[in-house]
Scaffold this active site. Structure first.
Site, mmCIF file in Angstrom:
data_model
loop_
_atom_site.group_PDB
_atom_site.id
_atom_site.type_symbol
_atom_site.label_atom_id
_atom_site.label_comp_id
_atom_site.label_asym_id
_atom_site.label_seq_id
_atom_site.Cartn_x
_atom_site.Cartn_y
_atom_site.Cartn_z
ATOM 1 N N ARG A 45 0.810 -1.225 0.000
ATOM 2 C CA ARG A 45 0.000 0.000 0.000
ATOM 3 C C ARG A 45 0.844 1.276 0.000
ATOM 4 O O ARG A 45 0.478 2.282 -0.606
ATOM 5 C CB ARG A 45 -0.883 -0.026 1.244
ATOM 6 C CG ARG A 45 -1.897 1.078 1.306
ATOM 7 C CD ARG A 45 -2.782 0.901 2.485
ATOM 8 N NE ARG A 45 -2.002 0.569 3.679
ATOM 9 C CZ ARG A 45 -2.531 0.321 4.870
ATOM 10 N NH1 ARG A 45 -3.818 0.330 5.033
ATOM 11 N NH2 ARG A 45 -1.765 0.041 5.910
ATOM 12 N N LYS A 150 0.470 -19.348 5.607
ATOM 13 C CA LYS A 150 -0.416 -19.649 6.703
ATOM 14 C C LYS A 150 -0.617 -18.371 7.501
ATOM 15 O O LYS A 150 0.249 -17.496 7.424
ATOM 16 C CB LYS A 150 0.124 -20.777 7.593
ATOM 17 C CG LYS A 150 1.593 -20.790 7.855
ATOM 18 C CD LYS A 150 2.203 -20.176 9.059
ATOM 19 C CE LYS A 150 1.449 -19.513 10.134
ATOM 20 N NZ LYS A 150 2.273 -18.502 10.856
ATOM 21 N N HIS A 180 6.157 -23.056 6.646
ATOM 22 C CA HIS A 180 7.613 -23.155 6.476
ATOM 23 C C HIS A 180 8.257 -24.177 7.413
ATOM 24 O O HIS A 180 9.394 -24.581 7.199
ATOM 25 C CB HIS A 180 8.285 -21.778 6.576
ATOM 26 C CG HIS A 180 8.404 -21.236 7.963
ATOM 27 N ND1 HIS A 180 7.370 -20.655 8.648
ATOM 28 C CD2 HIS A 180 9.463 -21.178 8.813
ATOM 29 C CE1 HIS A 180 7.776 -20.273 9.836
ATOM 30 N NE2 HIS A 180 9.057 -20.576 9.962
ATOM 31 N N LYS A 184 11.861 -27.076 7.325
ATOM 32 C CA LYS A 184 12.984 -27.122 8.278
ATOM 33 C C LYS A 184 13.700 -28.467 8.181
ATOM 34 O O LYS A 184 13.067 -29.514 8.098
ATOM 35 C CB LYS A 184 12.488 -26.878 9.708
ATOM 36 C CG LYS A 184 11.992 -25.457 9.886
ATOM 37 C CD LYS A 184 12.039 -25.032 11.322
ATOM 38 C CE LYS A 184 11.479 -23.624 11.459
ATOM 39 N NZ LYS A 184 12.485 -22.601 11.657
ATOM 40 N N GLU A 218 8.913 -19.030 22.069
ATOM 41 C CA GLU A 218 9.668 -17.877 21.575
ATOM 42 C C GLU A 218 9.844 -16.907 22.727
ATOM 43 O O GLU A 218 8.872 -16.603 23.425
ATOM 44 C CB GLU A 218 8.870 -17.173 20.466
ATOM 45 C CG GLU A 218 9.444 -17.378 19.091
ATOM 46 C CD GLU A 218 8.650 -16.661 18.007
ATOM 47 O OE1 GLU A 218 8.909 -16.961 16.844
ATOM 48 O OE2 GLU A 218 7.787 -15.816 18.304
ATOM 49 N N ASP A 237 -2.058 -18.811 14.484
ATOM 50 C CA ASP A 237 -0.739 -18.455 13.958
ATOM 51 C C ASP A 237 0.228 -19.631 13.997
ATOM 52 O O ASP A 237 1.059 -19.791 13.098
ATOM 53 C CB ASP A 237 -0.165 -17.278 14.769
ATOM 54 C CG ASP A 237 1.132 -16.737 14.180
ATOM 55 O OD1 ASP A 237 1.266 -16.754 12.948
ATOM 56 O OD2 ASP A 237 2.021 -16.306 14.947
ATOM 57 N N HIS A 242 2.058 -25.049 12.406
ATOM 58 C CA HIS A 242 3.356 -25.607 12.824
ATOM 59 C C HIS A 242 3.205 -26.755 13.837
ATOM 60 O O HIS A 242 3.805 -27.815 13.689
ATOM 61 C CB HIS A 242 4.251 -24.528 13.445
ATOM 62 C CG HIS A 242 4.479 -23.332 12.575
ATOM 63 N ND1 HIS A 242 4.429 -23.376 11.203
ATOM 64 C CD2 HIS A 242 4.771 -22.039 12.880
ATOM 65 C CE1 HIS A 242 4.681 -22.174 10.719
ATOM 66 N NE2 HIS A 242 4.892 -21.343 11.710
ATOM 67 N N LYS A 332 4.484 -17.138 23.195
ATOM 68 C CA LYS A 332 5.377 -15.978 23.004
ATOM 69 C C LYS A 332 5.793 -15.499 24.393
ATOM 70 O O LYS A 332 5.097 -15.745 25.382
ATOM 71 C CB LYS A 332 4.631 -14.845 22.300
ATOM 72 C CG LYS A 332 4.068 -15.239 20.934
ATOM 73 C CD LYS A 332 4.861 -14.655 19.804
ATOM 74 C CE LYS A 332 4.280 -15.025 18.457
ATOM 75 N NZ LYS A 332 5.237 -14.941 17.372
HETATM 76 C C1 BG6 Z 1 5.618 -17.790 11.924
HETATM 77 C C2 BG6 Z 1 4.726 -17.184 12.956
HETATM 78 O O1 BG6 Z 1 4.907 -18.694 11.151
HETATM 79 O O2 BG6 Z 1 6.698 -18.452 12.538
HETATM 80 C C3 BG6 Z 1 5.506 -16.254 13.875
HETATM 81 O O3 BG6 Z 1 3.720 -16.422 12.316
HETATM 82 C C4 BG6 Z 1 6.753 -16.912 14.397
HETATM 83 O O4 BG6 Z 1 4.679 -15.815 14.936
HETATM 84 C C5 BG6 Z 1 7.529 -17.572 13.262
HETATM 85 O O5 BG6 Z 1 7.545 -15.956 15.041
HETATM 86 C C6 BG6 Z 1 8.702 -18.364 13.785
HETATM 87 O O6 BG6 Z 1 9.399 -18.944 12.726
HETATM 88 P P1 BG6 Z 1 10.803 -19.603 12.995
HETATM 89 O O7 BG6 Z 1 11.169 -20.236 11.708
HETATM 90 O O8 BG6 Z 1 11.707 -18.486 13.384
HETATM 91 O O9 BG6 Z 1 10.595 -20.572 14.093
#
Ligand code: BG6
Length: 489
Positions: A45, A150, A180, A184, A218, A237, A242, A332
């Site tokens: 944007r 996602k 993702h 890994k 995290e 999320d 994941h 988190k």
């Molecule tokens: C993302 C989440 O998919 O993965 C985030 O939206 C998170 O909240 C992130 O911080 C963490 O990814 P990674 O690869 O650093 O574990």
């Protein structure tokens, strides 16, 4: 070396683009894994010129002094536009035509949706109406692909609608649903570890496994992502994708072959087998938490009930794992950064060694996703005898301790392998869908998460830097178990 292609990233000034996608593309470019004739277009944007956008990225990625940045940056372009207005898309068409003309051919295209999920319907509608989704034309041999981040939707209904829209626009082989974590290295290694070694499968079942723990922690908070995160929360999320994908790597049966569909079948079957949770059971089996101070974060509603932590007790109803609890947690502002899976085996030590004092927990196989990717196996061993011990009564002479057998990717291979986003982008460009979600996997995971969302109650506040609300400890304590933190716990 790849052929030239175009990648258009929607959400180009967002966190994901800045911190994951562009660094991964730049790294691939430096490794020579991408064509020098690639074109990357950021669509967002903000009013920015190409130059200003390149500078914005250089600053965010801290790469201005990298000798290869200038040449990579010259392949980056910017398209200003609102996701729900056609103007930006019609200008984008012009841009893509210019690139085609420069190379004298229509180039393959990836449309990468890296925005909050609310924007997906508008983006897809405009890609269809402007015919951008048709790429080089329906008869063309050049591929067009769409990659969707996602969370894929907000609940079961939106996920199904999204899937319907996608399937009207694209063939399945063009759709790349991104999680993702599947890219890994350690997660991919689970297939090799489980099915290339003969010693694990015989004990990988309810006869031998007491329970499974999956921790996703995290230490950071939501940072600048308040706008995205507050509308999403931890269940959508991280848990829906994941966490459940990590569960699937443990629970899945051996794929019929090492092919895209067979591996996706095995993953989908595992997720489908998770026992449903109805709204009355949610308070017993799911704990939601919110870190202290969350509602004061930027772009977060003052009365937000969004969870920054979730713990769940799940069961996978397969003959292999019937009635084996899977305890999952994601949070988190946790005590540390840590993602791992622990397979806790039944304790059999006391059959012979009760007198010697068995450790409460016996064999634990820990798969470390991050940091320090690797695998360790905790075993019980006899402590070496000492002169002092020999003068004590016979029962005390023989004492047991736990030790760890450890495999570290870094120490063994000297590297952690390819970064997850590099792998995801490369596979998307190469058209390999094995590490991408199929819609049936997502449907099953949303079924579970949507019913949990329906039974939601207010999240419990937990201190920053902790391991979440006390109720999450009770979730295991009720079963006579506890969360295991370190390899030596
Ligand atoms: C993302 C989440 O998919 O993965 C985030 O939206 C998170 O909240 C992130 O911080 C963490 O990814 P990674 O690869 O650093 O574990």
């Amino acid at each position: 070396m790849q052929s030239p292609f175009i990648i258009v990233i929607f959400g180009a000034t967002g966190d994901l683009a800045q911190h994951k996608l562009f660094p991964a593309l730049f790294s691939l470019y430096k490794q020579g894994s991408l064509s020098n004739d690639l074109y990357v277009v950021g669509f967002a944007r903000r009013e920015l010129t190409d130059k200003a956008y390149q500078e914005f990225l250089a600053q965010e990625m801290d790469v201005s002094s990298d000798p290869q940045w200038e040449s990579f940056a010259s392949r980056i372009f910017y398209q200003q536009g609102l996701f729900d207005e056609p103007r930006g898309y019609t200008e984008l068409i012009e841009k893509l035509h210019t690139f085609d003309k420069q190379l004298g051919a229509c180039l393959p295209r990836v449309f990468y949706l890296a925005t909050p999920p609310d924007n997906y319907p508008a983006i897809l509608q405009n890609l269809t109406e402007t015919k951008l989704s048709e790429g080089c034309g329906s008869g063309s041999e050049q591929w067009t692909r769409v990659a969707i981040e996602k969370p894929f939707g907000k609940d079961l209904e939106t996920a199904e609608n999204l899937d319907k829209t996608l399937s009207e626009m694209f063939e399945e082989k063009q759709i790349f649903r991104v999680d993702h974590y599947l890219g890994k290295e350690t997660v991919q290694n689970m297939i090799a570890f489980r099915f290339a070694n003969s010693i694990f499968e015989p004990v990988w079942n309810k006869e031998h496994v007491d329970h499974v723990q999956i921790t996703w922690a995290e230490s950071s908070g939501i940072g600048k992502r308040g706008q995205f995160f507050d509308g999403v929360g931890m269940l959508r999320d991280v848990a829906q994708n994941h966490l459940l994908q990590l569960l699937a790597t443990v629970a899945m049966e051996q794929p019929k072959s090492f092919s895209k569909e067979a591996v996706r079948d095995a993953r989908a079957d595992a997720i489908r087998a998770i026992r449903p949770i109805n709204s009355e059971e949610v308070s017993q089996l799911v704990i939601r938490g919110q870190y202290e101070g969350y509602t004061k974060e930027k772009d977060v509603a003052q009365d937000s009930q969004t969870e920054t932590y979730v713990a769940m007790k799940l069961f996978v109803d397969t003959p292999r794992f019937a009635d084996v609890p899977f305890y999952l947690r994601a949070g988190k502002k946790m005590d540390k950064d840590l993602v791992d899976i622990k397979i806790v085996f039944k304790q059999t030590c006391h059959v012979l060694f009760k007198e010697a004092g068995c450790p409460e927990i016996g064999n634990v196989l820990t798969i470390r996703i991050q940091p320090d990717e690797g695998i360790s196996l905790r075993v019980i061993a006899k402590e070496p005898s000492t002169a002092k011990a020999s003068s004590t009564p016979p029962s005390a002479k023989f004492s047991l301790a736990t030790v760890n057998m450890n495999f570290s990717y870094h120490h063994t291979f000297g590297s952690h392998g390819v970064d997850a986003y590099e792998k995801i982008l490369l596979d998307c460009i190469n058209g390999d869908q094995m590490l991408f979600n199929r819609s049936d996997e997502l449907e099953s995971s949303w079924q579970l998460i949507s019913s949990i969302l329906k039974g939601e109650s207010a999240p419990r506040v937990y201190p920053q830097g902790s391991w979440g609300p006390d109720a999450a400890v009770d979730l295991l304590a009720k079963d006579g178990r506890s969360w295991l933190l370190l390899d030596t716990d």
